[in-house]
Design a protein around this motif. Structure first.
Motif, short mmCIF file in Angstrom:
data_model
loop_
_atom_site.label_atom_id
_atom_site.label_comp_id
_atom_site.label_asym_id
_atom_site.label_seq_id
_atom_site.Cartn_x
_atom_site.Cartn_y
_atom_site.Cartn_z
N GLY A 64 0.81 -1.21 0.00
CA GLY A 64 0.00 0.00 0.00
C GLY A 64 0.84 1.26 0.00
O GLY A 64 2.01 1.24 -0.38
N THR A 65 0.23 2.32 0.46
CA THR A 65 0.86 3.64 0.51
C THR A 65 0.78 4.19 1.93
O THR A 65 -0.25 4.01 2.60
CB THR A 65 0.11 4.62 -0.44
OG1 THR A 65 0.10 4.06 -1.75
CG2 THR A 65 0.78 5.98 -0.48
N VAL A 66 1.83 4.86 2.37
CA VAL A 66 1.81 5.53 3.67
C VAL A 66 0.97 6.79 3.48
O VAL A 66 1.41 7.76 2.85
CB VAL A 66 3.23 5.86 4.16
CG1 VAL A 66 3.17 6.63 5.48
CG2 VAL A 66 4.07 4.60 4.31
N ALA A 67 -0.25 6.77 4.01
CA ALA A 67 -1.15 7.92 3.90
C ALA A 67 -0.74 9.03 4.85
O ALA A 67 -0.89 10.21 4.55
CB ALA A 67 -2.59 7.50 4.16
N HIS A 68 -0.21 8.63 6.03
CA HIS A 68 0.22 9.62 7.03
C HIS A 68 1.10 8.93 8.06
O HIS A 68 0.81 7.82 8.48
CB HIS A 68 -0.99 10.23 7.73
CG HIS A 68 -0.65 11.27 8.74
ND1 HIS A 68 -0.15 12.51 8.41
CD2 HIS A 68 -0.70 11.24 10.09
CE1 HIS A 68 0.07 13.21 9.51
NE2 HIS A 68 -0.25 12.46 10.55
N ILE A 69 2.17 9.60 8.45
CA ILE A 69 2.95 9.14 9.60
C ILE A 69 2.99 10.28 10.60
O ILE A 69 3.24 11.43 10.23
CB ILE A 69 4.36 8.65 9.23
CG1 ILE A 69 5.07 8.09 10.46
CG2 ILE A 69 5.18 9.71 8.55
CD1 ILE A 69 5.93 6.91 10.22
N VAL A 70 2.67 9.98 11.83
CA VAL A 70 2.65 11.00 12.88
C VAL A 70 4.08 11.48 13.12
O VAL A 70 5.03 10.69 13.09
CB VAL A 70 2.01 10.42 14.16
CG1 VAL A 70 2.06 11.41 15.30
CG2 VAL A 70 0.59 9.98 13.89
N LYS A 71 4.22 12.77 13.36
CA LYS A 71 5.54 13.39 13.53
C LYS A 71 6.40 12.68 14.58
O LYS A 71 7.62 12.57 14.42
CB LYS A 71 5.34 14.86 13.91
CG LYS A 71 6.61 15.67 13.95
CD LYS A 71 6.30 17.15 14.06
CE LYS A 71 6.42 17.63 15.48
NZ LYS A 71 6.31 19.09 15.62
N HIS A 105 11.05 4.41 9.32
CA HIS A 105 11.78 4.05 8.11
C HIS A 105 10.99 4.42 6.86
O HIS A 105 11.38 4.04 5.75
CB HIS A 105 12.09 2.55 8.11
CG HIS A 105 13.01 2.16 9.21
ND1 HIS A 105 14.37 2.37 9.17
CD2 HIS A 105 12.77 1.59 10.43
CE1 HIS A 105 14.93 1.93 10.29
NE2 HIS A 105 13.97 1.46 11.07
N VAL A 106 9.88 5.16 7.04
CA VAL A 106 9.03 5.58 5.93
C VAL A 106 8.58 7.01 6.12
O VAL A 106 8.68 7.56 7.21
CB VAL A 106 7.79 4.66 5.78
CG1 VAL A 106 8.19 3.24 5.38
CG2 VAL A 106 6.94 4.65 7.04
N ALA A 107 8.06 7.58 5.03
CA ALA A 107 7.51 8.94 5.06
C ALA A 107 6.15 8.93 4.38
O ALA A 107 5.86 8.02 3.58
CB ALA A 107 8.46 9.90 4.35
N THR A 108 5.34 9.93 4.64
CA THR A 108 4.05 10.06 3.99
C THR A 108 4.24 10.03 2.48
O THR A 108 5.13 10.70 1.95
CB THR A 108 3.36 11.36 4.43
OG1 THR A 108 3.17 11.32 5.85
CG2 THR A 108 2.02 11.55 3.75
#
Length: 173
Positions: A64-71, A105-108
């Protein structure tokens, strides 16, 4: 005279999906009602399951896709190609650690594969701060979909065991 200008209505199509969500962490999977936070336990965030982790590594439970990662890197929302979104929230009240026990290890916007490491976290640092490590895995509520969620409880191994089976229909133009 105007017969050639007939309205072409967009035809709606309904797609049926059955998505199997693999364990994003190894540990003991339990009902959301066992999470010591009413927002999760009461189902206010959506349906799902929780896992008491035995290791500090969160992996992608599907492609899938990272829709959001919390700061602070304690939570991430992944989006399945069908549009379904899943919230993975490491621990309870762990936002208070301000990211100190988490390494993302990921970003939005990143595209991820099932089994890919998303976040590493320090279980001992979380516990030493007096916080719970139980990790809710939530199918976020959406007006676009009507879900049927089947939970699978017990000992689970990340990247191997199915924890949720989600059935839903999505209507598209």
């Amino acid at each position: 005279m105007f017969s050639k200008w007939k309205s072409k209505k967009a035809e709606k199509q309904t797609e049926q999906y059955i998505i199997k969500v693999i364990a994003p962490v190894s540990g003991q999977s339990v009902p959301l009602s066992e999470v010591p936070d009413e927002t999760f336990a009461g189902g206010h965030m959506g349906k799902g399951i929780a896992i008491e982790p035995i290791e500090g590594k969160l992996i992608a439970p599907f492609d899938g896709t990272v829709a959001h990662i919390v700061k602070t890197s304690h939570a991430v929302i992944l989006e399945h190609p069908s549009g379904l979104q899943l919230l993975l929230h490491i621990g309870i009240d762990t936002v208070s650690l301000k990211g100190s026990a988490f390494t993302s290890h990921v970003a939005t916007g990143d595209i991820v594969k099932a089994g890919q490491t998303l976040i590493e976290f320090d279980l001992e640092a979380i516990r030493a701060a007096g916080l719970r490590t139980i990790t809710p895995v939530i199918v976020t509520s959406s007006e676009e979909f009507t879900f049927e969620v089947e939970e699978h409880y017990g000992q689970v191994t990340s990247s191997k065991d199915n924890i949720l089976t989600i059935g839903f229909k999505a209507t598209t133009l």
